[in-house]
Design a protein around this motif. Structure first.
Motif, short mmCIF file in Angstrom:
data_model
loop_
_atom_site.label_atom_id
_atom_site.label_comp_id
_atom_site.label_asym_id
_atom_site.label_seq_id
_atom_site.Cartn_x
_atom_site.Cartn_y
_atom_site.Cartn_z
N GLN A 132 0.81 -1.22 0.00
CA GLN A 132 0.00 0.00 0.00
C GLN A 132 0.85 1.27 0.00
OE1 GLN A 132 -2.45 -0.59 3.50
NE2 GLN A 132 -4.08 -1.54 2.31
N GLY A 133 2.16 1.12 0.21
CA GLY A 133 3.02 2.29 0.27
C GLY A 133 2.93 3.03 1.59
N ALA A 134 2.54 2.32 2.66
CA ALA A 134 2.43 2.96 3.98
C ALA A 134 3.81 3.30 4.53
CB ALA A 134 1.69 2.04 4.94
N SER A 135 3.92 4.47 5.12
CA SER A 135 5.18 4.85 5.77
C SER A 135 5.23 4.32 7.20
CB SER A 135 5.36 6.36 5.76
OG SER A 135 4.25 7.02 6.36
N GLN A 136 4.06 4.20 7.83
CA GLN A 136 3.95 3.64 9.17
C GLN A 136 2.66 2.83 9.27
OE1 GLN A 136 4.13 7.15 11.78
NE2 GLN A 136 6.18 6.52 12.39
N ALA A 137 2.67 1.84 10.17
CA ALA A 137 1.46 1.06 10.43
C ALA A 137 1.51 0.53 11.85
CB ALA A 137 1.33 -0.09 9.44
N ILE A 138 0.32 0.33 12.43
CA ILE A 138 0.24 -0.20 13.79
C ILE A 138 -0.98 -1.13 13.87
CG2 ILE A 138 -1.16 1.71 14.71
CD1 ILE A 138 0.51 1.52 17.29
N PRO A 139 -0.80 -2.36 14.39
CA PRO A 139 -1.96 -3.24 14.58
C PRO A 139 -2.90 -2.68 15.64
CG PRO A 139 0.11 -4.48 14.63
CD PRO A 139 0.47 -3.02 14.72
N LYS A 238 7.68 2.36 -4.75
CA LYS A 238 6.89 2.55 -3.53
C LYS A 238 5.53 1.91 -3.71
CE LYS A 238 5.63 6.02 -0.07
NZ LYS A 238 5.52 7.47 0.27
N GLY A 239 5.06 1.22 -2.68
CA GLY A 239 3.84 0.44 -2.84
C GLY A 239 4.09 -0.61 -3.89
N GLN A 240 3.21 -0.69 -4.88
CA GLN A 240 3.44 -1.57 -6.03
C GLN A 240 3.72 -0.74 -7.29
OE1 GLN A 240 3.48 -5.03 -6.78
NE2 GLN A 240 3.90 -5.27 -4.60
N TYR A 241 4.25 0.45 -7.10
CA TYR A 241 4.50 1.37 -8.20
C TYR A 241 5.99 1.50 -8.52
CZ TYR A 241 -0.28 3.27 -7.95
OH TYR A 241 -1.65 3.43 -7.96
N LEU A 242 6.29 1.56 -9.81
CA LEU A 242 7.58 2.01 -10.30
C LEU A 242 7.46 3.50 -10.61
CD1 LEU A 242 8.47 -0.87 -12.81
CD2 LEU A 242 8.96 -0.74 -10.36
N ILE A 243 8.43 4.30 -10.17
CA ILE A 243 8.41 5.75 -10.36
C ILE A 243 9.56 6.12 -11.30
CG2 ILE A 243 8.53 8.00 -9.22
CD1 ILE A 243 7.70 6.56 -6.60
N PHE A 244 9.25 6.90 -12.35
CA PHE A 244 10.26 7.26 -13.33
C PHE A 244 10.57 8.76 -13.28
CE2 PHE A 244 8.43 3.30 -14.79
CZ PHE A 244 9.55 2.57 -15.16
N GLU A 245 11.72 9.11 -13.83
CA GLU A 245 12.25 10.47 -13.74
C GLU A 245 11.30 11.50 -14.35
OE1 GLU A 245 16.70 12.21 -14.25
OE2 GLU A 245 15.83 11.33 -16.07
N ASP A 246 10.56 11.13 -15.40
CA ASP A 246 9.66 12.07 -16.07
C ASP A 246 8.30 12.19 -15.39
OD1 ASP A 246 8.50 9.67 -16.73
OD2 ASP A 246 8.58 9.93 -18.90
N GLY A 247 8.13 11.57 -14.22
CA GLY A 247 6.87 11.63 -13.49
C GLY A 247 5.89 10.52 -13.84
N THR A 248 6.29 9.64 -14.77
CA THR A 248 5.45 8.48 -15.10
C THR A 248 5.51 7.48 -13.95
OG1 THR A 248 5.80 8.74 -17.47
CG2 THR A 248 5.13 6.55 -16.71
N VAL A 249 4.36 6.91 -13.59
CA VAL A 249 4.32 5.86 -12.56
C VAL A 249 3.59 4.65 -13.14
CG1 VAL A 249 4.42 7.48 -10.64
CG2 VAL A 249 2.19 6.78 -11.50
N PHE A 250 4.07 3.47 -12.77
CA PHE A 250 3.50 2.23 -13.31
C PHE A 250 3.10 1.33 -12.15
CE2 PHE A 250 4.31 -2.19 -15.06
CZ PHE A 250 3.15 -2.23 -15.82
#
Length: 264
Positions: A132-139, A238-250
């Motif tokens: 999910q790209g969470a930076s923090q989580a707590i049960p 991050k999360g399930q995303y690939l981040i590219f230099e031109d701002g494209t995310v996959f």
């Protein structure tokens, strides 16, 4: 070098930073090693993750016919409160559903964009939060089956979001949140049938560090059907995303069941 296969969600390994892997049938890529490098993604066709036929993907990596019959795509996956295996009632396949539903589940708070509430199997900690790209989580509470987790989530959704703003997550616009304090606020909101489990659940904060060289200022989502060949420099994962230099995310997970050729 070229890698070819059918996409499934990236596998992850907890670390500082988190390690990511794209796994094909006969090869795999440690995606972290591609940071700062040019890579090309080319769409090659479809293959259902269940029947393996070259049929157009409908949802979650499955073709239309499979999606509506296989137990792995039942409504209780997205809506755990619909789980019925604890009542010995089948949705699509009782044996499968008992294995999946009658095991410990965690209801949690996570900070990915803003704070959200969610449900995961205990065996998917911390994988679920990484995806999910969470930076923090707590049960919040550990319960013995998916149904109890689901009714707890439903009760808490009246007070907290159960969605992630994926754009804010990828832009790293994450609000600072004290999850320990929020957890205390949640206790009176827990359903009575689950309250006893709250006291037994360990209060542990998870911090997650992603391999990102630079966050984008603006983002554009890549659809490999309409853009069947894309080339760019990888600057983050991050999360399930690939981040590219031109701002494209996959979003790799959104394209499960899609055959690709990756050139690096």
């Amino acid at each position: 070098m070229q890698y070819e296969g059918v996409l499934t969600k990236m596998q992850t390994e907890l670390g500082t930073p988190i390690q990511y892997y794209i796994v094909f049938e006969s090869s795999f890529i440690n995606v972290n090693q591609l940071l700062g490098k040019e890579m090309e993604i080319a769409f090659m066709g479809y293959q259902c993750l269940h029947c393996s036929k070259k049929k157009k993907i409908y949802r979650q990596g499955y073709c239309y016919d499979c999606f509506y019959v296989i137990p792995a795509a039942g409504d209780w996956i997205m809506r755990p409160e619909l789980s019925k295996a604890h009542l010995d009632i089948a949705d699509r396949d009782l044996e499968y559903e008992k294995k999946a539903q009658l095991q410990p589940h965690i209801v949690y708070l996570a900070s990915a964009s803003d704070m959200k509430v969610g449900v995961t199997r205990k065996t998917q900690v911390p994988t679920r939060w990484i995806d999910q790209g969470a930076s923090q989580a707590i049960p919040l509470v550990e319960v013995p089956n998916r149904y109890l987790a689901g009714v707890t989530e439903v009760a808490l959704k009246n007070h907290f979001s159960d969605k992630i703003n994926w754009k804010k997550m990828l832009l790293n616009e994450v609000s600072p949140i004290d999850l320990f304090e929020r957890r205390k606020f949640v206790q009176p909101l827990i359903p009575e049938e689950v309250a006893a489990f709250y006291e037994q659940t360990e209060e542990k904060l998870y911090n997650l560090n992603y391999p990102v060289l630079e966050y984008p200022k603006k983002i554009t989502s890549l659809n490999i059907v309409t853009t069947p060949v894309y080339n760019g420099k990888l600057t983050g994962i991050k999360g399930q995303y690939l981040i590219f230099e031109d701002g494209t995310v996959f979003n790799v997970r959104s394209f499960e069941g899609f055959g690709v050729r990756i050139s690096v």
